[in-house]
Scaffold this active site. Structure first.
Site, short mmCIF file in Angstrom:
data_model
loop_
_atom_site.label_atom_id
_atom_site.label_comp_id
_atom_site.label_asym_id
_atom_site.label_seq_id
_atom_site.Cartn_x
_atom_site.Cartn_y
_atom_site.Cartn_z
N GLY A 59 22.79 43.12 126.94
CA GLY A 59 22.77 41.67 127.06
C GLY A 59 24.17 41.19 127.35
O GLY A 59 25.01 41.94 127.86
N ALA A 85 33.63 41.16 113.92
CA ALA A 85 33.66 41.21 115.38
C ALA A 85 33.40 39.84 116.01
O ALA A 85 34.02 39.47 117.01
CB ALA A 85 32.64 42.22 115.90
N GLU A 98 25.65 42.58 103.89
CA GLU A 98 26.93 41.94 104.20
C GLU A 98 28.00 42.39 103.21
O GLU A 98 27.73 42.54 102.02
CB GLU A 98 26.78 40.42 104.15
CG GLU A 98 26.09 39.83 105.36
CD GLU A 98 26.88 40.03 106.65
OE1 GLU A 98 28.03 39.56 106.73
OE2 GLU A 98 26.35 40.68 107.57
N HIS A 113 32.46 43.02 109.02
CA HIS A 113 31.69 42.12 109.88
C HIS A 113 32.57 40.99 110.41
O HIS A 113 32.36 39.82 110.13
CB HIS A 113 30.48 41.55 109.13
CG HIS A 113 29.42 41.05 110.06
ND1 HIS A 113 28.22 40.53 109.64
CD2 HIS A 113 29.37 40.97 111.43
CE1 HIS A 113 27.48 40.16 110.67
NE2 HIS A 113 28.17 40.42 111.77
N ALA A 117 26.74 45.78 116.34
CA ALA A 117 25.45 45.10 116.56
C ALA A 117 24.88 44.65 115.23
O ALA A 117 25.20 43.57 114.73
CB ALA A 117 24.50 46.03 117.30
N ILE A 175 26.79 40.51 125.45
CA ILE A 175 27.88 41.22 124.78
C ILE A 175 28.02 42.64 125.32
O ILE A 175 29.12 43.10 125.62
CB ILE A 175 27.68 41.23 123.26
CG1 ILE A 175 27.78 39.81 122.70
CG2 ILE A 175 28.69 42.14 122.59
CD1 ILE A 175 27.40 39.69 121.23
#
Length: 315
Positions: free
Chosen positions: A153, A284, A262, A282, A232, A155
């Site tokens: 997609g 990115a 998380e 997390h 991802a 990204i």
């Protein structure tokens, strides 16, 4: 109309108030709260909400069902697997996301992880602080490497473009080809991508088909000595299987930004102890530019929904 933001959008309060101003001036009520993942707290805060805004905090069916006035969920994130879409659909609640806000941020951190692994950046940084040399830690260049992108997609395609600029051969895998794929990506089967790639980078959404896509069987199909990057979703990777492959030397390293839960992580998480693994909590998606972009998108989502032309439609 009551609009409730249940977690920070990662921007200063002054900027948040600026984005909310058109809504409040139009007579709508806007309230923001710090993040709290307790469903009971969420229900108490959002029970009168017509609109709930969240980022990547889980929003359960329990909360959605309990908010009697709820009509619209505005997600300041690209993925929406943390929202109970079945409950939203059952209740007739519309859902929009913030597609595209973090494309550059995620792609750039992905490249950062690749380069850091190939050049042994964490290890040589430690050596330098210890007054030691690079001996035994001379790394490799990314130019000439074959990079496999799973999920092409926005990204994944941008990551592939950056890899191509570095002189990499780029392979891509996605379930359905449309005919307008970028020319700098060679599309192949998943098995061929795994077997040919020096670096495999994950950019696919989380769904039933992608959950634990990277497992003992698929890792065994990867080239010995390859690297894995996951920016991802955490559950796309079987963490135990990946840690095993890193610790026994089958894979040379991994850059992991996402996990099953998380951060903060359980100190016993296998990827916190596996060999040559760079872990980030997390981050990115998060840059100054991307945080501002997603705030603009989600407030535009509300404006468009109020005007009857919903944007970034999920439901």
């Amino acid at each position: 109309m009551n609009i409730v933001l249940l977690e920070s959008l990662g921007i200063p309060d002054s900027l948040l108030n600026e984005y909310a101003k058109p809504l409040t001036e139009a007579g709508h009520c806007f309230t923001s709260y710090p993040k709290d993942t307790d469903p009971e707290v969420q229900i108490q805060r959002a029970k009168l909400a017509d609109v709930i805004m969240i980022a990547n905090m889980p929003l359960s069916g329990q909360v959605i069902s309990a908010c009697e006035h709820l009509k619209f969920i505005d997600v300041a994130f690209t993925g929406v697997d943390h929202v109970d879409l079945v409950a939203a659909k059952t209740k007739g609640v519309k859902v929009s996301n913030a597609a595209g806000y973090s494309t550059e941020a995620v792609a750039e951190l992905t490249i950062c992880l690749m380069l850091s692994l190939l050049r042994n950046v964490p290890q040589v940084e430690t050596r330098c602080r210890e007054g030691k040399t690079k001996d035994g830690l001379v790394g490799c260049e990314i130019m000439g490497k074959t990079v496999g992108i799973i999920g092409t997609g926005a990204i994944g395609a941008r990551t592939a473009e950056l890899c191509s600029a570095f002189g990499c051969k780029v392979l891509g895998y996605k379930r359905h080809l449309t005919g307008d794929e970028p020319s700098f990506i060679e599309f192949v089967s998943l098995d061929e991508l795994l077997s040919r790639s020096d670096i495999v980078s994950l950019h696919c959404p989380l769904n039933d088909e992608s959950r634990h896509l990277i497992n003992r069987d698929t890792i065994a199909k990867m080239k010995k000595g390859a690297y894995l990057i996951n920016a991802a979703r955490g559950p796309v990777v079987d963490s135990d299987a990946l840690a095993e492959a890193l610790n026994n030397g089958y894979l040379s390293g991994a850059g992991i930004d996402v996990f099953e839960t998380e951060p903060p992580l359980d100190p016993d998480h296998p990827l916190l102890k596996s060999k040559n693994t760079i872990v980030t909590p997390h981050v990115a998606f998060a840059s100054v530019q991307s945080m501002d972009a997603r705030a603009k998108i989600v407030f535009d989502n509300i404006k468009n929904w109020v005007e009857g032309c919903q944007s970034n439609i999920i439901l």
